[in-house]
Design a protein around this motif. Structure first.
Motif, PDB file in Angstrom:
ATOM      1  N   GLY A  40       0.745  -1.209   0.067  1.00 49.22           N
ATOM      2  CA  GLY A  40       0.114  -0.034   0.034  1.00 49.22           C
ATOM      3  C   GLY A  40       0.728   1.310  -0.080  1.00 49.22           C
ATOM      4  N   LYS A  41       2.004   1.177  -0.637  1.00 48.53           N
ATOM      5  CA  LYS A  41       2.764   2.400  -0.575  1.00 48.53           C
ATOM      6  C   LYS A  41       2.175   3.591  -1.242  1.00 48.53           C
ATOM      7  N   SER A  42       1.533   3.258  -2.628  1.00 44.35           N
ATOM      8  CA  SER A  42       1.107   4.298  -3.275  1.00 44.35           C
ATOM      9  C   SER A  42       0.104   4.890  -2.559  1.00 44.35           C
ATOM     10  N   VAL A  59       8.881  11.814  -9.022  1.00 45.36           N
ATOM     11  CA  VAL A  59       8.496  10.848 -10.031  1.00 45.36           C
ATOM     12  C   VAL A  59       9.374  10.028 -10.845  1.00 45.36           C
ATOM     13  N   SER A  60       9.070   8.681 -10.697  1.00 43.00           N
ATOM     14  CA  SER A  60      10.607   7.779 -11.122  1.00 43.00           C
ATOM     15  C   SER A  60      10.430   7.639 -12.714  1.00 43.00           C
ATOM     16  N   VAL A  61      11.391   7.407 -13.276  1.00 46.50           N
ATOM     17  CA  VAL A  61      11.182   6.696 -14.602  1.00 46.50           C
ATOM     18  C   VAL A  61      11.230   5.217 -14.542  1.00 46.50           C
ATOM     19  N   THR A  63      10.841   1.445 -17.109  1.00 46.70           N
ATOM     20  CA  THR A  63      10.612   0.708 -18.371  1.00 46.70           C
ATOM     21  C   THR A  63       9.420  -0.164 -18.387  1.00 46.70           C
ATOM     22  N   ARG A  64       8.629  -0.157 -17.229  1.00 48.31           N
ATOM     23  CA  ARG A  64       7.420  -1.032 -17.025  1.00 48.31           C
ATOM     24  C   ARG A  64       6.312  -0.275 -17.878  1.00 48.31           C
ATOM     25  N   ALA A  65       5.204  -0.899 -18.387  1.00 47.33           N
ATOM     26  CA  ALA A  65       4.374  -0.582 -19.337  1.00 47.33           C
ATOM     27  C   ALA A  65       3.363   0.034 -18.107  1.00 47.33           C
ATOM     28  N   PRO A  66       2.763   1.298 -18.767  1.00 47.00           N
ATOM     29  CA  PRO A  66       1.610   1.690 -17.939  1.00 47.00           C
ATOM     30  C   PRO A  66       0.429   0.718 -17.541  1.00 47.00           C
ATOM     31  N   ARG A  67      -0.065   0.968 -16.453  1.00 51.94           N
ATOM     32  CA  ARG A  67      -1.368   0.317 -16.070  1.00 51.94           C
ATOM     33  C   ARG A  67      -2.157   1.014 -16.555  1.00 51.94           C
ATOM     34  N   PRO A  68      -3.409   0.468 -16.451  1.00 53.05           N
ATOM     35  CA  PRO A  68      -4.730   1.326 -17.011  1.00 53.05           C
ATOM     36  C   PRO A  68      -4.798   2.357 -15.888  1.00 53.05           C
ATOM     37  N   HIS A  75       2.293   9.449 -12.398  1.00 55.53           N
ATOM     38  CA  HIS A  75       2.765   8.357 -11.747  1.00 55.53           C
ATOM     39  C   HIS A  75       4.029   7.946 -12.026  1.00 55.53           C
ATOM     40  N   TYR A  76       4.314   7.893 -13.048  1.00 55.54           N
ATOM     41  CA  TYR A  76       5.820   7.482 -13.519  1.00 55.54           C
ATOM     42  C   TYR A  76       6.029   8.289 -14.866  1.00 55.54           C
ATOM     43  N   HIS A  77       7.246   8.486 -15.254  1.00 51.58           N
ATOM     44  CA  HIS A  77       7.862   8.826 -16.713  1.00 51.58           C
ATOM     45  C   HIS A  77       8.131   7.480 -17.362  1.00 51.58           C
ATOM     46  N   LEU A  94      19.376   9.002  -9.563  1.00 53.50           N
ATOM     47  CA  LEU A  94      19.940   9.058  -7.972  1.00 53.50           C
ATOM     48  C   LEU A  94      20.132   7.750  -7.431  1.00 53.50           C
ATOM     49  N   GLU A  95      19.520   6.823  -7.868  1.00 51.67           N
ATOM     50  CA  GLU A  95      19.495   5.291  -7.772  1.00 51.67           C
ATOM     51  C   GLU A  95      18.780   4.833  -8.720  1.00 51.67           C
ATOM     52  N   TRP A  96      18.719   3.315  -8.980  1.00 51.50           N
ATOM     53  CA  TRP A  96      18.083   2.462  -9.791  1.00 51.50           C
ATOM     54  C   TRP A  96      18.218   1.412  -9.648  1.00 51.50           C
ATOM     55  N   ARG A 103      12.876  -1.874 -15.000  1.00 47.71           N
ATOM     56  CA  ARG A 103      13.996  -0.897 -14.563  1.00 47.71           C
ATOM     57  C   ARG A 103      13.196   0.287 -13.959  1.00 47.71           C
ATOM     58  N   TYR A 104      13.400   0.786 -12.707  1.00 44.47           N
ATOM     59  CA  TYR A 104      12.905   1.777 -12.174  1.00 44.47           C
ATOM     60  C   TYR A 104      13.987   2.806 -11.672  1.00 44.47           C
ATOM     61  N   GLY A 105      13.818   4.161 -11.654  1.00 50.02           N
ATOM     62  CA  GLY A 105      14.895   4.972 -11.005  1.00 50.02           C
ATOM     63  C   GLY A 105      14.499   6.026 -10.830  1.00 50.02           C
ATOM     64  N   THR A 106      15.250   7.034  -9.804  1.00 49.15           N
ATOM     65  CA  THR A 106      14.822   8.311  -9.432  1.00 49.15           C
ATOM     66  C   THR A 106      15.794   9.391 -10.270  1.00 49.15           C
ATOM     67  N   PRO A 107      14.934  10.182 -10.751  1.00 50.63           N
ATOM     68  CA  PRO A 107      15.652  11.262 -11.387  1.00 50.63           C
ATOM     69  C   PRO A 107      16.351  12.377 -10.325  1.00 50.63           C
ATOM     70  N   ILE A 125      10.440   3.585  -3.148  1.00 54.52           N
ATOM     71  CA  ILE A 125      11.209   2.768  -3.948  1.00 54.52           C
ATOM     72  C   ILE A 125      11.363   1.602  -3.238  1.00 54.52           C
ATOM     73  N   GLU A 126      11.768   0.489  -4.140  1.00 57.31           N
ATOM     74  CA  GLU A 126      12.244  -0.884  -3.696  1.00 57.31           C
ATOM     75  C   GLU A 126      13.463  -0.801  -2.842  1.00 57.31           C
ATOM     76  N   LEU A 127      13.662  -1.890  -2.425  1.00 58.85           N
ATOM     77  CA  LEU A 127      14.913  -2.338  -1.374  1.00 58.85           C
ATOM     78  C   LEU A 127      16.387  -1.787  -1.929  1.00 58.85           C
ATOM     79  N   ALA A 170       6.575 -13.563  -8.733  1.00 57.55           N
ATOM     80  CA  ALA A 170       7.692 -12.747  -8.813  1.00 57.55           C
ATOM     81  C   ALA A 170       7.789 -11.748  -7.696  1.00 57.55           C
ATOM     82  N   ARG A 171       6.510 -10.761  -7.527  1.00 63.18           N
ATOM     83  CA  ARG A 171       6.574  -9.826  -6.524  1.00 63.18           C
ATOM     84  C   ARG A 171       6.652 -10.375  -5.071  1.00 63.18           C
ATOM     85  N   LEU A 172       5.929 -11.614  -4.969  1.00 63.40           N
ATOM     86  CA  LEU A 172       5.977 -12.226  -3.602  1.00 63.40           C
ATOM     87  C   LEU A 172       7.277 -12.689  -3.301  1.00 63.40           C
TER      88      LEU A 172
HETATM   89  P1  5GP Z   1       5.202  -0.869  -9.430  1.00 64.27           P
HETATM   90  O1  5GP Z   1       5.754  -1.644 -10.734  1.00 64.27           O
HETATM   91  O2  5GP Z   1       4.356  -1.960  -8.515  1.00 64.27           O
HETATM   92  O3  5GP Z   1       4.834   0.365  -9.774  1.00 64.27           O
HETATM   93  O4  5GP Z   1       6.685  -0.737  -8.634  1.00 64.27           O
HETATM   94  C1  5GP Z   1       7.456  -1.855  -8.239  1.00 64.27           C
HETATM   95  C2  5GP Z   1       8.455  -1.500  -7.339  1.00 64.27           C
HETATM   96  O5  5GP Z   1       9.251  -0.495  -7.759  1.00 64.27           O
HETATM   97  C3  5GP Z   1       7.802  -1.070  -6.029  1.00 64.27           C
HETATM   98  O6  5GP Z   1       8.315  -1.449  -5.051  1.00 64.27           O
HETATM   99  C4  5GP Z   1       8.061   0.633  -6.154  1.00 64.27           C
HETATM  100  O7  5GP Z   1       8.159   1.152  -4.917  1.00 64.27           O
HETATM  101  C5  5GP Z   1       9.512   0.534  -6.842  1.00 64.27           C
HETATM  102  N1  5GP Z   1      10.141   1.736  -7.614  1.00 64.27           N
HETATM  103  C6  5GP Z   1       9.078   2.574  -7.988  1.00 64.27           C
HETATM  104  N2  5GP Z   1       9.954   3.677  -8.418  1.00 64.27           N
HETATM  105  C7  5GP Z   1      11.306   3.532  -8.324  1.00 64.27           C
HETATM  106  C8  5GP Z   1      12.591   3.989  -8.463  1.00 64.27           C
HETATM  107  O8  5GP Z   1      12.578   4.967  -8.941  1.00 64.27           O
HETATM  108  N3  5GP Z   1      13.786   3.194  -7.663  1.00 64.27           N
HETATM  109  C9  5GP Z   1      13.623   2.126  -7.372  1.00 64.27           C
HETATM  110  N4  5GP Z   1      14.559   1.611  -6.985  1.00 64.27           N
HETATM  111  N5  5GP Z   1      12.295   1.299  -7.079  1.00 64.27           N
HETATM  112  C10 5GP Z   1      11.193   2.175  -7.634  1.00 64.27           C
END
Ligand code: 5GP
Length: 218
Positions: A40-42, A59-61, A63-68, A75-77, A94-96, A103-107, A125-127, A170-172
């Motif tokens: 429930g992070k969001s 707002v992270s960047v 490569t995941r496809a947008p959800r509906p 939500h993302y770039h 800053l991290e990815w 892939r997910y990352g913080t501008p 963000i994740e761990l 995979a998420r579990l």
């Molecule tokens: P979701 O696909 O459910 O939106 O996000 C999957 C995971 O990626 C979540 O745990 C979310 O917090 C994490 N996430 C979202 N943005 C970033 C980011 O910029 N960097 C990292 N490391 N994780 C992120």
């Protein structure tokens, strides 16, 4: 209840009167909110946004496809792999991390700008990303959002219906790894109630600002 009730002060941005300390990023701590997918992070971060509009929410960047319903830039770039890798190569993140195949990352720039302006900044963000932030900015505050129980998390993840079975599995698996790292975080906040968890987070952020100001005015 363990500290997630309403028996703590909730401070509003307008009352704070804090003086930005230009150029000294270390005085304005970044808050990283992590926690397993489905916790429930969001929702909690969305509630925090309503409680305190002064906070900058990254707002992270991805490569995941947008959800509906997800909006590019809000939500993302949403970017392709080449764009993402160019940002990594240019030092613009800053991290990815790679998470469940995407892939997910913080501008970097908007976060540094917010902190320099004296605004608290929050990353969701994740761990692996949280660990990178800890290494790069040891003063960052790391908060792990916890589910009330493992069963509850499995129920939330499987009931969401936005991912196929393999993606849920995979998420579990990631969730188990993330929860095992809870001890690395400065704070653990149980999300039994979205509003209460958001207030708990806000309290951590504002309480810290007050103590920094006190220190600053000595
Ligand atoms: P979701 O696909 O459910 O939106 O996000 C999957 C995971 O990626 C979540 O745990 C979310 O917090 C994490 N996430 C979202 N943005 C970033 C980011 O910029 N960097 C990292 N490391 N994780 C992120």
């Amino acid at each position: 209840m363990s500290g997630v009730g309403r028996d703590y002060p909730v401070h509003r941005g307008a009352d704070r009167g804090s003086e930005p300390v230009a150029g000294d990023l270390s005085r304005h701590r970044l808050t990283v909110v992590s926690g397993p997918s489905g916790v429930g992070k969001s929702s909690v971060v969305g509630e925090l946004r309503k409680l305190e509009p002064e906070i900058y929410f990254s707002v992270s960047v991805t490569t995941r496809a947008p959800r509906p319903g997800e909006v590019d830039g809000a939500h993302y770039h949403f970017v392709d792999r080449a764009e993402f890798d160019a940002m990594v190569d240019g030092g613009r993140l800053l991290e990815w991390a790679e998470f469940a195949g995407n892939r997910y990352g913080t501008p970097r720039e908007p976060v540094e700008k917010a902190l320099a302006e004296g605004r608290p900044a929050v990353l969701e963000i994740e761990l692996q990303g949280a660990r990178q932030v800890r290494a790069a900015m040891p003063e960052a505050r790391l908060v792990m959002l916890m589910p009330p129980s493992w069963e509850e998390l499995v129920g939330r993840l499987t009931g969401r219906g936005t991912e196929n079975e393999a993606a849920v599995q995979a998420r579990l698996a990631e969730a188990e790894r993330e929860l095992a790292a809870a001890g690395e975080f400065d704070h653990r906040v149980v999300n039994a109630d979205v509003r209460e968890a958001a207030e708990h987070l806000l309290n951590l952020i504002t309480a810290d600002q007050f103590s920094e100001e006190a220190e600053h005015h000595e």
